[in-house]
Motif scaffolding. Structure first.
Motif, PDB file in Angstrom:
ATOM      1  N   UNK A 168      -7.736   4.038  15.249  1.00 28.44           N
ATOM      2  CA  UNK A 168      -7.454   3.513  13.917  1.00 28.44           C
ATOM      3  C   UNK A 168      -6.234   2.607  13.955  1.00 28.44           C
ATOM      4  N   UNK A 169      -6.167   1.737  14.965  1.00 28.84           N
ATOM      5  CA  UNK A 169      -5.021   0.826  15.052  1.00 28.84           C
ATOM      6  C   UNK A 169      -5.115  -0.250  13.979  1.00 28.84           C
ATOM      7  N   UNK A 170      -4.065  -1.066  13.877  1.00 25.53           N
ATOM      8  CA  UNK A 170      -3.998  -2.080  12.816  1.00 25.53           C
ATOM      9  C   UNK A 170      -5.138  -3.083  12.917  1.00 25.53           C
ATOM     10  N   UNK A 171      -5.493  -3.449  14.137  1.00 21.11           N
ATOM     11  CA  UNK A 171      -6.568  -4.425  14.312  1.00 21.11           C
ATOM     12  C   UNK A 171      -7.894  -3.882  13.785  1.00 21.11           C
ATOM     13  N   UNK A 172      -8.166  -2.613  14.085  1.00 25.98           N
ATOM     14  CA  UNK A 172      -9.423  -2.021  13.622  1.00 25.98           C
ATOM     15  C   UNK A 172      -9.454  -1.932  12.097  1.00 25.98           C
ATOM     16  N   UNK A 173      -8.365  -1.470  11.492  1.00 28.23           N
ATOM     17  CA  UNK A 173      -8.338  -1.305  10.043  1.00 28.23           C
ATOM     18  C   UNK A 173      -8.469  -2.638   9.325  1.00 28.23           C
ATOM     19  N   UNK A 174      -7.810  -3.682   9.836  1.00 27.15           N
ATOM     20  CA  UNK A 174      -7.939  -5.000   9.206  1.00 27.15           C
ATOM     21  C   UNK A 174      -9.336  -5.564   9.400  1.00 27.15           C
ATOM     22  N   UNK A 175      -9.950  -5.263  10.557  1.00 28.69           N
ATOM     23  CA  UNK A 175     -11.311  -5.734  10.806  1.00 28.69           C
ATOM     24  C   UNK A 175     -12.292  -5.070   9.840  1.00 28.69           C
ATOM     25  N   UNK A 176     -12.081  -3.780   9.562  1.00 32.71           N
ATOM     26  CA  UNK A 176     -12.940  -3.084   8.614  1.00 32.71           C
ATOM     27  C   UNK A 176     -12.864  -3.742   7.241  1.00 32.71           C
TER      28      UNK A 176
END
Length: 516
Positions: free
Chosen positions: A153-161
């Protein structure tokens, strides 16, 4: 994503079968009181507590794995309860997502996108907890969980979601490509990513640039507009749209279901530890001690405890209850006799409760406790006659015993409380003696509370190395200390003490030494 808070490498199966003797265990050990204390009025926690306690672990390392997690939870209960609340909120949010139909791609996509929208901020809150507090935990299970949350659940994943969810709303309609198959049938429908808008351009500038693009070779576009009254055309258009988003809908549905499954499992597994916290809080308010037991592998009979008490009795009364010390290592038979209302049945229940709590990874109600694991835990307590009985009490007792034997294995433990006392002493003692001997021969550990002097004295005179005889303590003035001490069985249970307490001394009162 997996929680792995109950087992190292598999999920906690909340819907699995309970042992066949769960009803007897619940009744004889008064487990409803324990379950209720852990649930604190929550029906879901009640279900979790019942499932966890009645499905015992059979590996000392698996028990220690849970013990270490529980120790972390006891030290940082507020963080654990916050994580549990997040999981509960996720489940409640999912229940509120309404879908008009999950048979069509549009319905599947709508439901999945709505679920992910509702989960996005909860995933972010879990990640924030992992960042802020993950380093404070020491147990293998929780440190692994926090590392997983920080990694996945890193920042990249959350922003991609968030970005994908915005695109899947299709603010500019659905852009897709397709080809022609044999017979000029449509094929190879693929959803395409639209070109991002240039938000800095005004609508006047976009109008001016179109003629220039066409002069530079931009392909002219063809538009087919369906009349609003053409129902068949609209259905065909919806069909084309469904073919274009089918694969994306399936992929998004898998992602949404995966995250929902994670929250569901997190709620179930954290629910066990929240139940333990609820129980700890109630016992702590009374000043009752708890400790983490030391489990030994099955095979060798081990039992030693200090201050062991009946947790269900403690939860039912205002005052603290009296604990017992016992040392029964290498003892496969523990025979308990002595004064009426001296604490024998209470001690027997405390043994069964401690065994169950140890084997599910909990703390136990004692200052210290060490015992071997058992493949099965069984109880055979006397029953009062009622209208539901189809035969006499002795027949009922023998029938229950037969059912228990069908499910027993070596390394099991059986707790007998006044069993086979519904007939005369000679017959009851003989029946019990043969049953106990057969169980001991099969490697089954036996605890037996009995007023049958013939039974207890017979085993005592046999001088068995693997037998321990405990007696409920009675002071000279008739008072009960509710403690157990090693001692030879006596031919009296001091029933006259109860008589005098109720009726007072009288000319017809039984005298000391007479059996009651």
């Amino acid at each position: 994503m997996k929680a792995f808070l109950m087992y190292r490498n598999r999920d906690f199966d909340l819907e699995g079968d309970l042992p066949p003797n769960e009803a007897a265990l619940t009744q004889d050990l008064e487990l409803g009181t324990l379950f209720g204390a852990m649930a604190a009025g929550d029906e879901f926690l009640l279900k979790v507590a019942k499932k966890a306690i009645l499905t015992s672990l059979d590996d000392p390392e698996a028990i220690r794995y849970r013990q270490h997690i529980l120790a972390d939870c006891l030290e940082r209960s507020a963080i654990v309860k916050e994580m549990y609340a997040i999981a509960v909120e996720a489940i409640e949010r999912a229940k509120k997502v309404w879908c008009f139909s999950d048979r069509y791609p549009e319905g599947v996509l709508y439901r999945s996108v709505e679920l992910l929208k509702r989960f996005a901020d909860l995933l972010k809150r879990l990640r924030q907890i992992a960042d802020a507090h993950g380093g404070q935990f020491r147990s293998e299970g929780l440190t692994t969980l926090f590392r997983m949350l920080a990694r996945e659940l890193d920042d990249e994943y959350l922003s991609l979601v968030v970005d994908h969810l915005q695109r899947l709303a299709f603010p500019d309609g659905v852009l897709m490509s397709a080809g022609l198959d044999k017979g000029n049938r449509g094929a190879h429908y693929v959803l395409r990513k639209p070109k991002p808008r240039d938000t800095k351009q005004s609508w006047m500038e976009r109008l001016r640039i179109r003629p220039k693009l066409r002069l530079l070779g931009d392909r002219p576009s063809c538009v087919y507009q369906i009349d609003g009254r053409d129902e068949g055309g609209l259905r065909a258009l919806e069909g084309l749209r469904g073919r274009g988003i089918r694969h994306v809908a399936g992929a998004i549905a898998q992602s949404a279901d995966h995250i929902l499954s994670f929250f569901s499992m997190l709620r179930s597994e954290l629910g066990f530890y929240v139940g333990c916290l609820n129980l700890r809080d109630q016992l702590a308010r009374k000043g009752e001690p708890i400790s983490f037991p030391e489990p030994s592998a099955a095979g060798r009979a081990m039992l030693s405890s200090r201050g062991l008490y009946d947790v269900c009795l403690s939860l039912s009364v205002e005052k603290r209850v009296v604990g017992s010390d016992v040392s029964a290592d290498d003892k496969s038979l523990v025979m308990i006799t002595g004064a009426n209302q001296g604490g024998k049945s209470t001690f027997l229940r405390s043994i069964g409760l401690a065994q169950l709590m140890m084997q599910c990874g909990m703390f136990v109600p004692a200052e210290s406790f060490h015992g071997n694991l058992c493949d099965g835990i069984f109880t055979h307590f006397k029953r009062e006659e009622d209208a539901g009985m189809r035969s006499g009490k002795l027949d009922e007792e023998l029938s229950r015993m037969s059912s228990m034997v069908d499910n027993m294995t070596p390394n099991s433990i059986v707790l007998f409380n006044e069993s086979f006392a519904s007939t005369n002493e000679r017959e009851g003692s003989e029946i019990a003696r043969q049953i106990v001997r057969a169980l001991l021969e099969k490697g089954i550990k036996v605890f037996y509370v009995s007023h049958l002097f013939d039974l207890a004295q017979g085993f005592y005179l046999a001088k068995m190395d693997a037998a321990l005889f405990l007696r409920a303590e009675r002071l000279a003035d008739g008072r009960r200390t509710f403690r157990l001490m090693e001692g030879e069985p006596l031919p009296t249970s001091y029933g006259e003490d109860l008589y005098r307490r109720i009726f007072g001394p009288g000319p017809n009162a039984p005298t000391a030494g007479h059996r009651a």
